[in-house]
Scaffold this motif. Structure first.
Motif: not given
Length: 243
Positions: A172, A174, A187-190, A226-227
């Motif tokens: 993750v 951040s 934080e992004t999604d895993p 990542a998202p």
């Protein structure tokens, strides 16, 4: 004495009763019994040899030491596999865990370098040291942080001095928030990963010599995928190849 038992020997302790003669075992029976015993002996030797080879192949010392390890239940192969899995998992955790707290005044991450360096070969460390500067620059400029979790690991191949492990997990990323969330880290999604880790044994210690992502649907080491890519301060592709 006359009669049908006249020729049979008499035992005084039995009051003069006749004692029947005992006939010896049949030669065929004795031969069969000997054959069975030989087969049991050969089978025992074969089983012992297989156990000695399979369960103590990584044990140090000669045959007596390996017999001792077998008799004591010391499964050296299992112990070696556990060591490989531990080093591979720890490597992925350490290489994917860093952030602003690791930065020194000169903009480098010496503690991060040392944590990872403890688990890698000198040859691989030279490559790592040559590339980690990009990650340090990203952390210094964008305050990027990364945390990692390992879901599982397995050994796909191993011999006396080399091994390959597969490690699956997720990291993750951040970064500092803004506006009303300026005191938070977003934080992004895993981002899932599956990595092949190659290890070699150096002076009796398993060390990572290289690693590479395993390609496949949903498997990535690139946090730029990542998202929220528009708001996430993503490192360059070269950074992710090294991390």
């Amino acid at each position: 004495m006359t009669g049908p038992h006249a020729d049979q020997p008499h035992d005084p302790s039995t009051g003069g009763s006749a004692v029947p003669e005992r006939t010896g075992s049949s030669p065929l029976f004795r031969l069969g019994l000997a054959a069975v015993l030989v087969l049991v002996l050969v089978g025992s030797v074969v089983v012992t040899g297989v156990l000695l080879a399979s369960r103590t192949s990584s044990a140090s010392g000669g045959v007596p030491d390996r017999f001792g390890a077998l008799l004591s239940g010391d499964n050296a192969v299992a112990a070696e596999r556990e060591a490989v899995l531990s080093v591979a998992s720890q490597f992925m955790l350490r290489v994917n865990t860093y952030g602003p707290d690791d930065l020194a005044e000169d903009g480098t991450m010496p503690d991060y370098r040392e944590r990872v360096g403890e688990l890698i070969t000198p040859a691989f460390r030279a490559d790592f040291e040559g590339q980690v500067g990009t990650a340090e620059l990203t952390v210094a400029q964008a305050a990027l942080g990364r945390d990692c979790e390992v879901y599982g690991a397995g050994v796909s191949g191993m011999d006396a001095d080399s091994a390959t492990a597969l490690v699956a997990g997720a990291f993750v990323n951040s970064y500092p928030g803004s506006g009303k969330r300026s005191d938070e880290r977003i934080e992004t999604d895993p981002a899932p990963f599956r990595v092949r880790v190659m290890l070699v044994k150096v002076d009796g210690e398993w060390l990572v010599d290289d690693f590479a992502p395993v390609t496949g649907s949903g498997v990535t080491l690139d946090p730029s995928e990542a998202p929220d890519p528009d708001t996430q301060p993503s490192p360059t592709a070269g950074t992710e190849d090294e991390q």
